[in-house]
Design a protein around this motif. Structure first.
Motif, PDB file in Angstrom:
ATOM      1  N   PRO A  59     -25.227  -0.812   1.858  1.00 23.15           N
ATOM      2  CA  PRO A  59     -26.179  -0.209   2.782  1.00 23.15           C
ATOM      3  C   PRO A  59     -25.680  -0.197   4.219  1.00 23.15           C
ATOM      4  N   THR A  60     -24.835  -1.163   4.588  1.00 23.71           N
ATOM      5  CA  THR A  60     -24.323  -1.237   5.969  1.00 23.71           C
ATOM      6  C   THR A  60     -22.961  -0.566   6.034  1.00 23.71           C
ATOM      7  N   GLU A  61     -22.797   0.334   6.999  1.00 21.64           N
ATOM      8  CA  GLU A  61     -21.523   1.057   7.122  1.00 21.64           C
ATOM      9  C   GLU A  61     -20.446   0.101   7.622  1.00 21.64           C
ATOM     10  N   ALA A  62     -19.460  -0.154   6.754  1.00 22.70           N
ATOM     11  CA  ALA A  62     -18.390  -1.086   7.101  1.00 22.70           C
ATOM     12  C   ALA A  62     -17.045  -0.541   6.607  1.00 22.70           C
ATOM     13  N   TYR A  63     -15.971  -1.052   7.230  1.00 21.36           N
ATOM     14  CA  TYR A  63     -14.613  -0.592   6.895  1.00 21.36           C
ATOM     15  C   TYR A  63     -13.669  -1.783   6.800  1.00 21.36           C
ATOM     16  N   SER A  64     -12.640  -1.631   5.992  1.00 19.35           N
ATOM     17  CA  SER A  64     -11.553  -2.613   5.947  1.00 19.35           C
ATOM     18  C   SER A  64     -10.240  -1.854   6.164  1.00 19.35           C
ATOM     19  N   ALA A  65      -9.257  -2.552   6.717  1.00 28.02           N
ATOM     20  CA  ALA A  65      -7.977  -1.901   7.052  1.00 28.02           C
ATOM     21  C   ALA A  65      -7.005  -2.005   5.893  1.00 28.02           C
ATOM     22  N   VAL A  66      -6.254  -0.935   5.662  1.00 26.98           N
ATOM     23  CA  VAL A  66      -5.153  -0.937   4.700  1.00 26.98           C
ATOM     24  C   VAL A  66      -3.919  -1.465   5.438  1.00 26.98           C
ATOM     25  N   ARG A  67      -3.158  -2.352   4.802  1.00 28.08           N
ATOM     26  CA  ARG A  67      -2.012  -2.963   5.466  1.00 28.08           C
ATOM     27  C   ARG A  67      -1.046  -1.872   5.956  1.00 28.08           C
ATOM     28  N   PRO A  68      -0.514  -2.035   7.167  1.00 28.46           N
ATOM     29  CA  PRO A  68       0.318  -0.985   7.760  1.00 28.46           C
ATOM     30  C   PRO A  68       1.569  -0.660   6.958  1.00 28.46           C
ATOM     31  N   GLU A  69       2.187  -1.672   6.287  1.00 26.69           N
ATOM     32  CA  GLU A  69       3.396  -1.372   5.532  1.00 26.69           C
ATOM     33  C   GLU A  69       3.119  -0.450   4.359  1.00 26.69           C
ATOM     34  N   ILE A  70       1.845  -0.387   3.955  1.00 33.33           N
ATOM     35  CA  ILE A  70       1.466   0.520   2.876  1.00 33.33           C
ATOM     36  C   ILE A  70       1.010   1.864   3.446  1.00 33.33           C
ATOM     37  N   ALA A  71       0.067   1.814   4.378  1.00 33.40           N
ATOM     38  CA  ALA A  71      -0.520   3.044   4.916  1.00 33.40           C
ATOM     39  C   ALA A  71       0.481   3.857   5.736  1.00 33.40           C
ATOM     40  N   LEU A  72       1.196   3.185   6.650  1.00 29.88           N
ATOM     41  CA  LEU A  72       2.115   3.914   7.518  1.00 29.88           C
ATOM     42  C   LEU A  72       3.331   4.439   6.754  1.00 29.88           C
ATOM     43  N   GLU A  73       3.789   3.670   5.767  1.00 27.80           N
ATOM     44  CA  GLU A  73       4.910   4.123   4.968  1.00 27.80           C
ATOM     45  C   GLU A  73       4.569   5.419   4.234  1.00 27.80           C
ATOM     46  N   ALA A  74       3.345   5.471   3.722  1.00 32.68           N
ATOM     47  CA  ALA A  74       2.913   6.691   3.039  1.00 32.68           C
ATOM     48  C   ALA A  74       2.854   7.874   4.006  1.00 32.68           C
ATOM     49  N   MET A  75       2.370   7.620   5.226  1.00 33.68           N
ATOM     50  CA  MET A  75       2.299   8.684   6.216  1.00 33.68           C
ATOM     51  C   MET A  75       3.698   9.160   6.612  1.00 33.68           C
ATOM     52  N   LEU A  76       4.636   8.212   6.778  1.00 30.77           N
ATOM     53  CA  LEU A  76       5.998   8.584   7.135  1.00 30.77           C
ATOM     54  C   LEU A  76       6.660   9.402   6.040  1.00 30.77           C
ATOM     55  N   ARG A  77       6.453   9.042   4.790  1.00 34.43           N
ATOM     56  CA  ARG A  77       7.029   9.803   3.688  1.00 34.43           C
ATOM     57  C   ARG A  77       6.483  11.223   3.668  1.00 34.43           C
ATOM     58  N   GLN A  78       5.203  11.352   3.946  1.00 29.41           N
ATOM     59  CA  GLN A  78       4.603  12.681   3.991  1.00 29.41           C
ATOM     60  C   GLN A  78       5.221  13.523   5.111  1.00 29.41           C
ATOM     61  N   LYS A  79       5.409  12.911   6.283  1.00 33.52           N
ATOM     62  CA  LYS A  79       6.016  13.639   7.395  1.00 33.52           C
ATOM     63  C   LYS A  79       7.462  14.015   7.086  1.00 33.52           C
ATOM     64  N   GLU A  80       8.194  13.116   6.410  1.00 37.27           N
ATOM     65  CA  GLU A  80       9.570  13.423   6.033  1.00 37.27           C
ATOM     66  C   GLU A  80       9.630  14.616   5.079  1.00 37.27           C
ATOM     67  N   GLN A  81       8.664  14.666   4.155  1.00 37.88           N
ATOM     68  CA  GLN A  81       8.610  15.796   3.238  1.00 37.88           C
ATOM     69  C   GLN A  81       8.290  17.088   3.986  1.00 37.88           C
ATOM     70  N   GLU A  82       7.376  17.001   4.948  1.00 35.95           N
ATOM     71  CA  GLU A  82       7.045  18.188   5.734  1.00 35.95           C
ATOM     72  C   GLU A  82       8.250  18.649   6.561  1.00 35.95           C
ATOM     73  N   LEU A  83       8.982  17.672   7.126  1.00 35.30           N
ATOM     74  CA  LEU A  83      10.153  18.010   7.917  1.00 35.30           C
ATOM     75  C   LEU A  83      11.241  18.635   7.047  1.00 35.30           C
TER      76      LEU A  83
END
Length: 344
Positions: A59-83
């Protein structure tokens, strides 16, 4: 750098607020960051979409963080594919442009109007030379040839080869000491022909400049020609004229100190070009009568009764440079031996 992976400074600040915490409600995140609720909600939704935050159920809007080595690595791989995809598109477009470049007339020939613009473009082409400038010189001119072109002086100093074919009529319009002799002294190689079909400049066999018309008193319009069959034809015309021209070599005082009087050697050098006597007299700065007397005295000193005899004498003494006959290649010998005209 943040823009590369699609994060703003606010995104990073909100994400960094989760360091050392398991999860937080929107109210807790707002107390930590101090951002207004509506702005904070937009940032939280964006971080959730990018995979940096996970929205928790309840019922209460809450968030938890995904560890950066997981989340950022995925984002970097996506950018590398786009590049990588962007590189493939760029390479494909580059190859397509190369395949089509130069096929349209507009890509092959530039048309330039006006003597000032033509002279400016000629200067640009000359200064772009890296190996050789080949030119055919004849009237008309965009600028009167009173002194050596500054670009030629600079390029000769850098070791760029200059080969020029002068139509005989052009020699009457150039200044002998400040133009012709100045260039030859710096290393220009020059030859003279009775008549040339057109004037031209060809730089490094990759770009050329020719007047549109050769029968007008002014240049008016010129063509800049990029690599194509027409540029190949210009190079072939120059080679033909060069092979059939008479060498123009104005002697220096030092090299003739023990051989011939300097003024006499200049006179003889101009005689070998076939210039009319009055034109030679004008180039040497003397009256026609003085020229005739000087020529008679010179022939007497050489023991010659005709100009032909005088020519043989000065050639034997090394006062002028004669054309060097190129020996036939093996292919030429075979071709001539097999041609019908080679047999009786």
């Amino acid at each position: 750098m943040l823009d590369i992976i699609g994060l703003s400074e606010i995104d990073v600040e909100v994400y960094d607020a989760f360091a050392g915490t398991g999860s937080m409600t929107v109210a807790e995140i707002r107390r930590r960051t101090g951002f207004p609720r509506q702005r904070l909600l937009r940032v939280l939704r964006a971080l959730n979409e990018k995979g940096l935050l996970t929205k928790l159920p309840g019922p209460t809007e809450a968030y938890s963080a995904v560890r950066p080595e997981i989340a950022l690595e995925a984002m970097l791989r996506q950018k590398e594919q786009e590049l990588a995809s962007a590189r493939l598109i760029a390479d494909r477009l580059r190859e397509r442009y190369r395949a089509t470049s130069g096929k349209r007339p507009a890509d092959l020939i530039e048309v330039i109007h006006g003597n000032a613009l033509i002279a400016e473009r000629a200067d640009q082409l000359l200064r772009s030379a890296e190996q050789e400038v080949a030119f055919v010189d004849k009237p008309p001119y965009a600028q009167t040839p009173s002194v050596l072109h500054p670009a030629e002086r600079d390029l000769l100093g850098r070791g760029v080869r200059f080969r020029g074919v002068y139509e005989r009529s052009a020699l009457e319009l150039h200044d002998l000491s400040s133009d012709l002799e100045a260039g030859l002294a710096l290393g220009e190689e020059a030859r003279v022909v009775t008549s040339a079909p057109l004037k031209m400049i060809v730089v490094d066999q990759r770009i050329g400049l020719v007047p549109l018309r050769a029968d007008l008193p002014e240049v008016g319009t010129a063509l800049v020609i990029h690599p194509c069959a027409l540029l190949d034809a210009l190079s072939a015309v120059f080679s033909f004229l060069w092979q059939n021209g008479l060498p123009l070599r104005m002697p220096g005082k030092a090299e003739l100190a023990d051989v011939a009087p300097f003024d006499d050697a200049r006179l003889l050098a101009l005689l070998t070009t076939g210039l009319p006597d009055r034109s030679i007299a004008k180039q040497l700065g003397m009256s026609y009568r003085t020229f005739q007397r000087r020529l008679r005295d010179l022939m007497t000193a050489l023991g010659a009764t005709t100009r032909f005899q005088a020519g043989l004498q000065v050639a034997t003494r090394g006062w002028v440079t004669l054309p060097v006959t190129q020996p036939l290649s093996e292919e030429d010998v075979i071709e001539r031996a097999g041609s019908p005209s080679a047999h009786p």
